[in-house]
Every structure is written in C-alpha cells, then in structure tokens.
Scaffold this active site. Sequence first.
Site, mmCIF file in Angstrom:
data_model
loop_
_atom_site.group_PDB
_atom_site.id
_atom_site.type_symbol
_atom_site.label_atom_id
_atom_site.label_comp_id
_atom_site.label_asym_id
_atom_site.label_seq_id
_atom_site.Cartn_x
_atom_site.Cartn_y
_atom_site.Cartn_z
ATOM 1 N N GLU A 131 94.118 12.856 -28.528
ATOM 2 C CA GLU A 131 94.871 12.010 -27.865
ATOM 3 C C GLU A 131 93.961 10.608 -27.758
ATOM 4 O O GLU A 131 92.828 10.534 -27.426
ATOM 5 C CB GLU A 131 95.625 12.190 -26.476
ATOM 6 C CG GLU A 131 96.438 13.584 -26.764
ATOM 7 C CD GLU A 131 96.358 14.539 -25.285
ATOM 8 O OE1 GLU A 131 96.067 14.059 -24.258
ATOM 9 O OE2 GLU A 131 96.769 15.369 -25.473
ATOM 10 N N GLU B 11 98.476 19.623 -26.321
ATOM 11 C CA GLU B 11 97.043 20.411 -26.430
ATOM 12 C C GLU B 11 96.923 21.667 -27.240
ATOM 13 O O GLU B 11 96.154 22.077 -27.943
ATOM 14 C CB GLU B 11 96.415 20.566 -24.906
ATOM 15 C CG GLU B 11 96.017 19.294 -24.177
ATOM 16 C CD GLU B 11 96.687 18.440 -23.865
ATOM 17 O OE1 GLU B 11 97.998 18.730 -23.828
ATOM 18 O OE2 GLU B 11 96.420 17.243 -23.476
ATOM 19 N N PHE C 236 89.566 16.615 -21.309
ATOM 20 C CA PHE C 236 88.860 17.284 -20.065
ATOM 21 C C PHE C 236 88.969 18.960 -20.287
ATOM 22 O O PHE C 236 89.955 19.278 -20.982
ATOM 23 C CB PHE C 236 89.506 16.968 -19.124
ATOM 24 C CG PHE C 236 89.581 15.307 -18.518
ATOM 25 C CD1 PHE C 236 88.292 14.733 -18.066
ATOM 26 C CD2 PHE C 236 90.701 14.855 -18.762
ATOM 27 C CE1 PHE C 236 88.451 13.484 -17.773
ATOM 28 C CE2 PHE C 236 90.612 13.418 -18.582
ATOM 29 C CZ PHE C 236 89.601 12.645 -17.749
ATOM 30 N N ASP D 159 89.536 20.724 -18.399
ATOM 31 C CA ASP D 159 90.703 21.372 -17.652
ATOM 32 C C ASP D 159 91.965 21.542 -18.520
ATOM 33 O O ASP D 159 92.890 22.182 -18.384
ATOM 34 C CB ASP D 159 91.235 20.268 -16.414
ATOM 35 C CG ASP D 159 89.674 19.937 -15.738
ATOM 36 O OD1 ASP D 159 89.497 20.248 -14.518
ATOM 37 O OD2 ASP D 159 88.700 19.211 -16.477
ATOM 38 N N PHE D 160 92.257 20.216 -19.420
ATOM 39 C CA PHE D 160 93.527 20.399 -19.991
ATOM 40 C C PHE D 160 93.488 21.235 -21.275
ATOM 41 O O PHE D 160 94.456 21.500 -21.858
ATOM 42 C CB PHE D 160 93.554 18.915 -20.671
ATOM 43 C CG PHE D 160 93.855 17.923 -19.710
ATOM 44 C CD1 PHE D 160 94.040 17.998 -18.327
ATOM 45 C CD2 PHE D 160 93.659 16.425 -19.883
ATOM 46 C CE1 PHE D 160 94.306 16.904 -17.241
ATOM 47 C CE2 PHE D 160 94.019 15.484 -19.016
ATOM 48 C CZ PHE D 160 94.202 15.497 -17.857
ATOM 49 N N HIS E 256 90.516 17.561 -12.820
ATOM 50 C CA HIS E 256 89.479 16.684 -13.921
ATOM 51 C C HIS E 256 88.136 16.800 -13.621
ATOM 52 O O HIS E 256 87.281 16.082 -14.114
ATOM 53 C CB HIS E 256 90.267 15.191 -13.847
ATOM 54 C CG HIS E 256 91.283 14.733 -14.208
ATOM 55 N ND1 HIS E 256 92.532 15.092 -13.389
ATOM 56 C CD2 HIS E 256 91.865 14.089 -15.181
ATOM 57 C CE1 HIS E 256 93.590 14.693 -14.040
ATOM 58 N NE2 HIS E 256 93.255 14.186 -15.026
#
Lengths: 331, 328
Positions: free
Chosen positions: B29, B59, B82, B84-85, B128
């Site tokens: 992205e 993702e 990140f 996290d994603f 994040h």
Amino acid sequence: MTQAANIDTERLTGLLQLMQRIRAFEQAAIAAQKEGLVLGAIHPSIGQEAVAAGICTNLEQADLMLSTHRGHGHTLAKGADPLAMMRELFGRAGGTCGGKGGSMHIADFGVGMLGANGVVGANIPIATGAAHGLKLQGSRQIVTCIFGDGAVNRGPFLEGLNWARVFDLPVLFVCEDNGFSATTRTATMTGGAGAGARAQSIGIPAIEVDGNDLMAVDTAARAAINDIRAGMGPTLLHAKTYRITGHTAVDPATYRPAEEVEAQQANCPIARLQSALTLAGVEAARLAALHTEALHEMTDIAAQAQATDWPDPALAYADVQDVGNPAERAF
Amino acid sequence: MARDTYLNAGRRAVIEEMQRDDAVWALGEDLGRGGVFGQYKGLQDMFGPARIADTPISEACIMGAAVGAAMTGTRPIVEMRFSDFALCAVDELVNQAAKARFMFGGQMRVPMVVREPIGMWRSSAAQHSQSLEAWYAHIPGLVVVAPSTPADNLGLLKSAIRCDDPVVYMEHKNLWALEGDVPEGEHLVELGRAEVAREGDAITIVTWSAMRHACLRAADVLATKGTEVEVIDLRTLWPWDRDAVFASVRRTGRLLVVHEAVSVGGFGAEIAASVAEALHHHLKAPVRRLGAPRIPIAYAPALEDRARVSDDAIINAVQGLIAPRTVA
Ligand SMILES: Cc1ncc(C[n+]2csc(CCOP(=O)(O)OP(=O)(O)O)c2C)c(N)n1
C-alpha cells in the site's frame, strides 16, 4: 444436447474417457482408503468430472492451474501422471510431492498444476499473484483458479477478485459449485445471489453454466479462455454441479435426502455425455469399453502404488528451507 | 564508509537489488508515494509502477499474491506497513509461503521478502507497536531477520532479497532515522550470523533490533563501574547463531537475553532454554530474560513506558546476575 448430430464425437469421446479415468482414479483411491492404504482425508469429486475436463481441455500445458482440497480431477485433467498422483495418495516415494503432501496438496508443476490447497479460498490470492507474476514477465500463459462455493464467503475471494480486476490479470476463476460446504448447504450461509453477482459487483464478467453438461462447460470455458488470452482480464465461471459421494471418502452424507442423490446420479455428467454420444451415433460398446479400461488402468495403478517404497525418512528434513538447519533440534 | 540512515540503507538495498535482478519487484500500500515511512521514496519514478506496485488495502492478497508471483519466477518484496497488519495475512505467510516448498515435495521455492516494521514508537498504541518476531521464528520454512544498524539494514536486506526462502524482515520503526557508517560498495551480511557489538568477559547479553542500542548504552554505564559486558546482536532470529552465543556464554558463564517483545513465549525463551540445556556446566548464574510484561502497549507515555525495557532495567539485571551469590 439436442444438436447431437453436429457434435465433434471424437473429441468428446476423448473427454468422456478423461472423465471416466478421473472417476476410476477416485474410486480406486476410495477403495484403498477403506483398506487403510490411503491415509488422511480424501475429498472425491465423483459427479463433478465435467468441470475438470471441460476446462482443462481448453488450456495449454504451459497454462497454470490452482485447485482445492477436491483437486484430483483437476490435476489429472491438467495432465499429471496418475501413477505419481496415486503414489502421493499412498504416501509413497515417487508421489507428485514425494509423499509429503497427500491428496490435499497434490501438485505437478511440470504440467502447470500449482497445487491443491487445504485452506478453503487460499488459492485465490495465490492464483492472482501467479497471474501477476506472468503479466510482469510478459507471458501469454493464463492462470485458472478453481474453488468451491464455500470459498466465496471468505475474504480472500473478495481480495483476490478485486486484485485481478485492478491489475487486469489473466485469470479464469472457476467456482465449482456443488451446493455444499462440507455438510452445510452453502446457500443457507450465503447472502445475496452468490459467486457470479459478487464477481460482477467488482467488474468481473461472470458466466453461469450447468457444470454437469460437459459440452456447456467446454463451450463456456473456451470462450472465457480466449477472452482472457486476448488480454481482457479476469472472468468468473460459475459451474453448478453436485458431488455424489460425501464430503470426504468416509462421509456417509446423511444430511442429504436419498431421493436428491438418486436424481443427481441420473444427472451425472458421465451418464449425460454417454447418452449424447450414443445419440450422435457412437457405438455403445466403445463407450462401455472406456469405462472398463479406466477401471483396469486405475486398479492397476493403485496396486503399483501399494508396491512402491515409502519415502526415505531422512527426507522429512529436506525442502524445508536453505537457510538454517531443519534438523538442528531433532532428537 | 559514508554516514547514512537506517531508512536510506534499506532503500539503497532495494534499489541495488532491483538494478541487479529484473525479477525483483515490490508491492504494498502507498508504495508509489514512498511507503509509510519513505522507505520507497522515488523508487516508482526509477522503476515504474509495475515494479513498485501500489496495491489495494488487502493484506491477505498482498501476501498471497506474492506467494503466487514468487512461484512463477519473480522475487517480490512485500511491504506490510506494520507487523501488526501482517496478522491479516497469517494464513498466506504461515500456511502458504512457509510450507509450499516442502508440501509440494520441493517442486518449487517461494523467494519473497516480507518487510514488517516492528516495535514501539512513541504513543502509537496497541495496534501499531508490536514486536511479533517470535511468532515467525516458530514456523518451519521462514527466515526471520531483525536488523539494528544502517549497515546491517543494507547488507541483510540485500541478502534477504537474494535468499530463495521466504524471509520475514523486521525493521524497527524507531530506528528509521538512526545514522551510522555504511560501506560504500557492494555490502552483504550473511543471514544467520550474529555480530559481537561489544566485547566483554563478565556477562553475555544477547539482543536484537532496537534493544541492541539500549544494551550498548547500559554496557557503557556498567563499564564505568568495572563490569565489561559482551553484547551480541543476533541480527537473524531464524536461524540464530548458536555458535556465537554458545562461545560467548562459555567464556562469560552468564547470559541475559534482552528483547522488546513480550517476555512470555518470546524468542528469548528459546535462547535461554537452549543455553540452559547445552551449557549448564558453564553457567555461574541462572540465565535470565528481560522483555515486556504481557500487556498490550498503551498510548499514554506513562503507561507505554511500563512495556518498555529501560536502560536501567538492563543495568539492574546485569548487576543482579554478576553479584556474588549469597548463601541462605
Ligand atoms: C479456511 C478453512 N476453513 C475450514 C476448512 C474446513 N473445510 C474443508 S473443505 C470445507 C468445505 C468447503 O466447501 P466448498 O468450498 O464449497 O468446497 P467443496 O468441499 O464443496 O468442494 C471446509 C469447511 C478449511 N479447509 N479451510
């Protein structure tokens, strides 16, 4: 099937033979599983053979295909060696994946079959990415991605179709819709009109076809594949079919009324193509011979698979990764 | 040698590898605008939108598409923004990328690099800020890398891009601006090799990523008090450099593992257990781990700091381990 007189009986007889071989392969596998020779879960596609045959006959060998947990038929139709496939089901050396994958991960990269997948819907983004890779390299190959109707309710379906449209990728998405997600009727778990409508909402053309009618699948697949190869981007083919057996080889499928299964048996794609060919003047004896030949071939293959050695146990550590030593903490 | 930032070093690695090999491309992205942190700045102008590809916020599909694209002969660099994603794409990484080569009997490989920035950067809160390296180190098939200096970010990222295995490459968000000496010509750092960041004989500290710098600061303070700490920066978590760690612990007889991630089930546990199993005869003190408590990372600095391993905590832990044992 009313225009029986105009059909290419030689070609269609060849496709009937392929369908008989797919069915016989799976019957031999089911029999072997009952004897404890094929382990794990196998998901037969008996009753769905026209989808595999009708699509793959229109693909070139260099074209790529990804399939589902119910992928024996697709793999055979793409040109894989049935003995290597059967060895894989038996977990033997010389299996398509060296006995490491089994039925659910059957794959033969040599014929462009990039793998059955044990995770519902997971092959959709991978297929999209394979098409993306091909496009980056300027290839004329296309990718076919076959998934079940259950997959359309998972996120990767939406993500993969959107991606294929956004990047105009050469992918044929095939929803092989047998009406069931394991033991549940998919329609009861699906909002709205399903696969085709969802594809269209993303701007992908969708064609619905009677997946038990080999000639209909063949015609639809040919048109779609021609368009894709001409650079028109993705298409979704929604093939409605029915699996005659249970979800797995050991599933008695008691969640379906017996009358429904009986009616579907009469509607099975092999029976339908046989009558069309008979009507078109192909000798019944010739068609019957295809059936017995296929049974002999696959019974023999199962026997050969059974006689094959197990893989060398040391291979459990092979093909994990190059970096690092997979055997490091082995006891 | 030239001075450069951790961020620019990573960017240089991508440029050099894309120039070297046409099969390398990047997807994620906002890459066209340079990526979230500017790691891809200007690259779309250099290489075009097909090779520095902007993707939908998908993702799972970014990761899955990279798997398919890697299978068909390209070498994708996946940008996850990140770590996290990247959790939205765990199936694609863990069930697909990591296993495909094995599951399909070695018929192909999945050469892809997944860049997943990790770590705390002030007040970015629970979604994040995580350091999830232990999750991936647990998965057979994956290589896990966590560079801590500009030079290593150049050399390790280049090696990761050349690697035929899927590599989870975890840069630390708080290090983007860090400056350091970076070699000028071709610079590769071998995957799986630790670096002795500081030599000492009193105790071995094993660490990685941003904690390297905290450990070095703590070691400076301890040196003024006469304690010479050996700091080993693991750099690659899988495979981790057992030889370097074992050799050091054999000499010092003491081990402290320091990481930013939650202690429970963290990768420090693996190192501590391995050393305890293999080297208990050499140990003068119990092995110890220092990591975050098992709490999500908070927004308010006063709360966030509770999850942070401080320089003082490292100093205290070292002092506790080298203090002569009292007899009860
Ligand atoms: C992500 C995921 N969830 C659940 C399963 C268990 N499972 C295997 S096959 C299946 C049904 C799939 O239905 P469908 O996609 O329609 O394919 P079909 O089996 O009908 O060919 C389920 C739920 C799985 N393999 N993967």
